[in-house]
Design an enzyme around this catalytic site. Sequence first.
Site, short mmCIF file in Angstrom:
data_model
loop_
_atom_site.label_atom_id
_atom_site.label_comp_id
_atom_site.label_asym_id
_atom_site.label_seq_id
_atom_site.Cartn_x
_atom_site.Cartn_y
_atom_site.Cartn_z
N ASP A 1 32.99 43.60 36.48
CA ASP A 1 34.27 42.91 36.59
C ASP A 1 34.64 42.71 38.06
OD1 ASP A 1 36.95 42.15 35.09
OD2 ASP A 1 37.50 43.29 36.88
N HIS B 1 43.80 35.29 36.73
CA HIS B 1 44.06 36.66 37.21
C HIS B 1 45.50 37.13 36.96
CE1 HIS B 1 42.26 39.65 40.31
NE2 HIS B 1 43.08 40.26 39.50
N TYR C 1 39.08 39.74 45.25
CA TYR C 1 38.49 40.99 45.74
C TYR C 1 37.59 40.74 46.97
CZ TYR C 1 39.69 42.73 41.01
OH TYR C 1 40.32 43.04 39.84
N LYS D 1 37.47 35.89 38.28
CA LYS D 1 38.84 35.46 37.98
C LYS D 1 39.34 34.41 38.97
CE LYS D 1 39.55 40.28 36.67
NZ LYS D 1 39.03 41.22 37.66
#
Length: 289
Positions: free
Chosen positions: A58, A121, A63, A88
């Site tokens: 994930d 997200h 990120y 996402k």
Amino acid sequence: MSISYVINKNQGGISLNYITLNNGTKMPQLGFGVWKIENKNMPAVLNNAFNTGFRSIDTASVYENEEGVGEGIAKSNISRDDLFITTKVRNKDHGYDNTLKAFEESLKKLKLDYVDQYLVHWPMPQVDKFIETYKALEKLYTEGRVRAIGVCNFTDEHLSRLMDECEIIPTVNQVECHVYLQQQKLKDFCQKHNIFLEAWSPLMQGEALQEKIIKEIANKYKKTAAQIIIRWHLQNKTIVIPKSSTSSRIAENYDVFDFELDNDSMDRIASLDKEKRQGPHPDNMNILE
Ligand code: NDP
């Protein structure tokens, strides 16, 4: 929505438990979260995770570590078909065209030609573009660029609006969920609509490991607090994606298929719910990154 436990002989006898999403796609119920793992460390961490048995990863555009995930996948000798990769759409990319563009960028960073699951997200209701964002996901799904589409951090109100105005029911709703925020009401709503609840921060970023009741249950089963919590998520039919950069903990977090919590232990954990959040309530998320 179903869950099946199998031992995959092609993967060295590793236990894999798959859930079947509402579009028939199979997804490992236990996956590996990579938030806060930096690109430079990712290949080594993923190598550990893959060797342990994790097959579902994930990540997310925000990120800033999709490149590392791509590198880790490229270096592994696991067949692409055996992996389940989720990424996402970040908040600043909401909107139909922006989302399509962001998807191509994510794919390039991941060095993949499809992702298994693409998620919105955050709903960002104050921006009010989650419908057009999700419609871009529907286009990608229809074109076969992603195997499943879903959302994160949607309340039942956001989901109701999405299901009214879009065609495809999301496969998952990935939300903050742990022993102190059990999300039963949202989970019941999701289950009614064939949507799996997926738990982010399933260990409450480590905080829940200090809980006295969890420690007592861990003593009873001769397991660690993290294993008790992960097992509790699995038995609750929740998808769970603990993160760790530490090889011993990665192994520990996957070693949860050889025991079962009894009803008394499940009830004691249920009693810990206190609506305590680590992150923002979805209606209050205002970071436009
Ligand atoms: P987790 O609840 O998974 O906890 C991670 C923390 O717990 C790390 O500090 C880790 O330390 C520690 N830890 C992990 N396993 C153990 C263990 N066995 N014993 C002791 N400590 C342990 O938190 P996350 O917030 O990372 O959530 C998991 C994933 O969910 C994320 O990585 C991300 O993929 C996703 N997520 C999604 C969000 C969304 O909005 N959709 C929001 C937040 C997360 P160490 O690494 O040092 O070992």
